[in-house]
Design a protein around this motif. Sequence first.
Motif, PDB file in Angstrom:
ATOM      1  N   ILE A  22      44.790-102.769 -30.490  1.00  0.00           N
ATOM      2  CA  ILE A  22      45.695-102.539 -31.605  1.00  0.00           C
ATOM      3  C   ILE A  22      47.060-102.058 -31.144  1.00  0.00           C
ATOM      4  O   ILE A  22      48.076-102.437 -31.694  1.00  0.00           O
ATOM      5  CB  ILE A  22      45.091-101.502 -32.579  1.00  0.00           C
ATOM      6  N   ASP A  23      47.108-101.244 -30.116  1.00  0.00           N
ATOM      7  CA  ASP A  23      48.345-100.568 -29.739  1.00  0.00           C
ATOM      8  C   ASP A  23      48.394-100.378 -28.223  1.00  0.00           C
ATOM      9  O   ASP A  23      47.430-100.647 -27.524  1.00  0.00           O
ATOM     10  CB  ASP A  23      48.386 -99.204 -30.423  1.00  0.00           C
ATOM     11  N   THR A  24      49.500 -99.898 -27.738  1.00  0.00           N
ATOM     12  CA  THR A  24      49.645 -99.543 -26.336  1.00  0.00           C
ATOM     13  C   THR A  24      49.681 -98.026 -26.244  1.00  0.00           C
ATOM     14  O   THR A  24      50.392 -97.372 -27.005  1.00  0.00           O
ATOM     15  CB  THR A  24      50.948-100.124 -25.755  1.00  0.00           C
ATOM     16  N   ILE A  25      48.904 -97.467 -25.321  1.00  0.00           N
ATOM     17  CA  ILE A  25      48.907 -96.021 -25.149  1.00  0.00           C
ATOM     18  C   ILE A  25      49.515 -95.675 -23.791  1.00  0.00           C
ATOM     19  O   ILE A  25      49.489 -96.474 -22.870  1.00  0.00           O
ATOM     20  CB  ILE A  25      47.496 -95.406 -25.284  1.00  0.00           C
ATOM     21  N   THR A  26      50.067 -94.491 -23.709  1.00  0.00           N
ATOM     22  CA  THR A  26      50.629 -93.988 -22.470  1.00  0.00           C
ATOM     23  C   THR A  26      49.731 -92.868 -21.970  1.00  0.00           C
ATOM     24  O   THR A  26      49.353 -91.977 -22.737  1.00  0.00           O
ATOM     25  CB  THR A  26      52.051 -93.438 -22.689  1.00  0.00           C
ATOM     26  N   ILE A  27      49.395 -92.922 -20.689  1.00  0.00           N
ATOM     27  CA  ILE A  27      48.607 -91.857 -20.070  1.00  0.00           C
ATOM     28  C   ILE A  27      49.480 -91.210 -19.005  1.00  0.00           C
ATOM     29  O   ILE A  27      50.025 -91.889 -18.139  1.00  0.00           O
ATOM     30  CB  ILE A  27      47.303 -92.391 -19.450  1.00  0.00           C
ATOM     31  N   VAL A  28      49.607 -89.887 -19.098  1.00  0.00           N
ATOM     32  CA  VAL A  28      50.379 -89.114 -18.137  1.00  0.00           C
ATOM     33  C   VAL A  28      49.394 -88.295 -17.313  1.00  0.00           C
ATOM     34  O   VAL A  28      48.548 -87.590 -17.864  1.00  0.00           O
ATOM     35  CB  VAL A  28      51.373 -88.168 -18.845  1.00  0.00           C
ATOM     36  N   VAL A  29      49.496 -88.408 -15.998  1.00  0.00           N
ATOM     37  CA  VAL A  29      48.624 -87.641 -15.109  1.00  0.00           C
ATOM     38  C   VAL A  29      49.219 -86.246 -14.944  1.00  0.00           C
ATOM     39  O   VAL A  29      50.398 -86.102 -14.634  1.00  0.00           O
ATOM     40  CB  VAL A  29      48.480 -88.327 -13.734  1.00  0.00           C
ATOM     41  N   ILE A  30      48.390 -85.224 -15.178  1.00  0.00           N
ATOM     42  CA  ILE A  30      48.803 -83.842 -14.949  1.00  0.00           C
ATOM     43  C   ILE A  30      47.772 -83.178 -14.046  1.00  0.00           C
ATOM     44  O   ILE A  30      46.638 -83.646 -13.949  1.00  0.00           O
ATOM     45  CB  ILE A  30      48.978 -83.047 -16.259  1.00  0.00           C
ATOM     46  N   THR A  31      48.179 -82.121 -13.387  1.00  0.00           N
ATOM     47  CA  THR A  31      47.264 -81.379 -12.514  1.00  0.00           C
ATOM     48  C   THR A  31      47.071 -79.969 -13.059  1.00  0.00           C
ATOM     49  O   THR A  31      47.873 -79.501 -13.870  1.00  0.00           O
ATOM     50  CB  THR A  31      47.829 -81.293 -11.085  1.00  0.00           C
ATOM     51  N   PRO A  32      46.027 -79.286 -12.602  1.00  0.00           N
ATOM     52  CA  PRO A  32      45.810 -77.911 -13.052  1.00  0.00           C
ATOM     53  C   PRO A  32      46.938 -76.960 -12.630  1.00  0.00           C
ATOM     54  O   PRO A  32      47.079 -75.892 -13.208  1.00  0.00           O
ATOM     55  CB  PRO A  32      44.497 -77.502 -12.372  1.00  0.00           C
ATOM     56  N   GLU A  33      47.742 -77.365 -11.652  1.00  0.00           N
ATOM     57  CA  GLU A  33      48.854 -76.530 -11.206  1.00  0.00           C
ATOM     58  C   GLU A  33      50.066 -76.624 -12.138  1.00  0.00           C
ATOM     59  O   GLU A  33      50.944 -75.768 -12.096  1.00  0.00           O
ATOM     60  CB  GLU A  33      49.279 -76.904  -9.778  1.00  0.00           C
ATOM     61  N   SER A  34      50.133 -77.656 -12.966  1.00  0.00           N
ATOM     62  CA  SER A  34      51.250 -77.792 -13.904  1.00  0.00           C
ATOM     63  C   SER A  34      51.061 -76.795 -15.046  1.00  0.00           C
ATOM     64  O   SER A  34      49.935 -76.382 -15.346  1.00  0.00           O
ATOM     65  CB  SER A  34      51.301 -79.218 -14.460  1.00  0.00           C
ATOM     66  N   PRO A  35      52.147 -76.402 -15.697  1.00  0.00           N
ATOM     67  CA  PRO A  35      51.996 -75.463 -16.819  1.00  0.00           C
ATOM     68  C   PRO A  35      51.065 -75.989 -17.911  1.00  0.00           C
ATOM     69  O   PRO A  35      50.220 -75.248 -18.410  1.00  0.00           O
ATOM     70  CB  PRO A  35      53.431 -75.311 -17.348  1.00  0.00           C
ATOM     71  N   LEU A  36      51.189 -77.270 -18.257  1.00  0.00           N
ATOM     72  CA  LEU A  36      50.334 -77.837 -19.299  1.00  0.00           C
ATOM     73  C   LEU A  36      48.888 -77.928 -18.829  1.00  0.00           C
ATOM     74  O   LEU A  36      47.964 -77.576 -19.565  1.00  0.00           O
ATOM     75  CB  LEU A  36      50.846 -79.215 -19.725  1.00  0.00           C
ATOM     76  N   GLY A  37      48.681 -78.380 -17.604  1.00  0.00           N
ATOM     77  CA  GLY A  37      47.322 -78.478 -17.064  1.00  0.00           C
ATOM     78  C   GLY A  37      46.637 -77.122 -17.010  1.00  0.00           C
ATOM     79  O   GLY A  37      45.477 -76.976 -17.397  1.00  0.00           O
ATOM     80  N   ALA A  38      47.359 -76.112 -16.545  1.00  0.00           N
ATOM     81  CA  ALA A  38      46.793 -74.760 -16.469  1.00  0.00           C
ATOM     82  C   ALA A  38      46.446 -74.240 -17.860  1.00  0.00           C
ATOM     83  O   ALA A  38      45.413 -73.568 -18.046  1.00  0.00           O
ATOM     84  CB  ALA A  38      47.784 -73.817 -15.787  1.00  0.00           C
ATOM     85  N   ALA A  39      47.272 -74.554 -18.854  1.00  0.00           N
ATOM     86  CA  ALA A  39      47.018 -74.089 -20.216  1.00  0.00           C
ATOM     87  C   ALA A  39      45.829 -74.801 -20.856  1.00  0.00           C
ATOM     88  O   ALA A  39      45.178 -74.251 -21.744  1.00  0.00           O
ATOM     89  CB  ALA A  39      48.268 -74.290 -21.072  1.00  0.00           C
ATOM     90  N   MET A  40      45.517 -76.022 -20.394  1.00  0.00           N
ATOM     91  CA  MET A  40      44.435 -76.805 -20.989  1.00  0.00           C
ATOM     92  C   MET A  40      43.054 -76.494 -20.399  1.00  0.00           C
ATOM     93  O   MET A  40      42.050 -76.643 -21.093  1.00  0.00           O
ATOM     94  CB  MET A  40      44.698 -78.300 -20.797  1.00  0.00           C
ATOM     95  N   ILE A  41      43.012 -76.102 -19.133  1.00  0.00           N
ATOM     96  CA  ILE A  41      41.714 -75.908 -18.460  1.00  0.00           C
ATOM     97  C   ILE A  41      40.815 -74.980 -19.280  1.00  0.00           C
ATOM     98  O   ILE A  41      41.217 -73.898 -19.686  1.00  0.00           O
ATOM     99  CB  ILE A  41      41.914 -75.328 -17.037  1.00  0.00           C
TER     100      ILE A  41
END
Length: 127
Positions: free
Chosen positions: A83-102
């Motif tokens: 249906i659509d195109t999605i974008t996937i961004v790779v993040i690591t646990p060291e990034s601010p967003l990755g650390a906040a998500m763990i």
Amino acid sequence: MAETQYDTLAIEQSYLAEGQSRRVDEIKYTIKCLQNIPSQALKPKLQINIGSVVQLERDIDKQQWFFLAPVAGGYRCKLAMQIDTITIVVITPESPLGAAMIGKVIDDEVNIKIAEKSITDFITMVI
């Protein structure tokens, strides 16, 4: 010290070759790390960890997802779906967003601060 313009060219070429060699080593290391993610980590789960694919509330309309990986943060890829195109961004646990998500789960609040700016969002999907 270079004595002629050809010496300078040879020095520049050696720096370029060394940089390319380092980049090849980095890519080999990244591939090895990604291959070593246990297959169990890539199965759907409730709690966010390495191997999770996550969508935040403010990214629903943009069809953007985050893949939490041990390496290669910042890479983006687009996947064409039926249906659509999605974008996937790779993040690591060291990034601010990755650390906040763990360790978070669906509907948890994620708070990050980047350059004096606070961002709050909610986890809407975890795969």
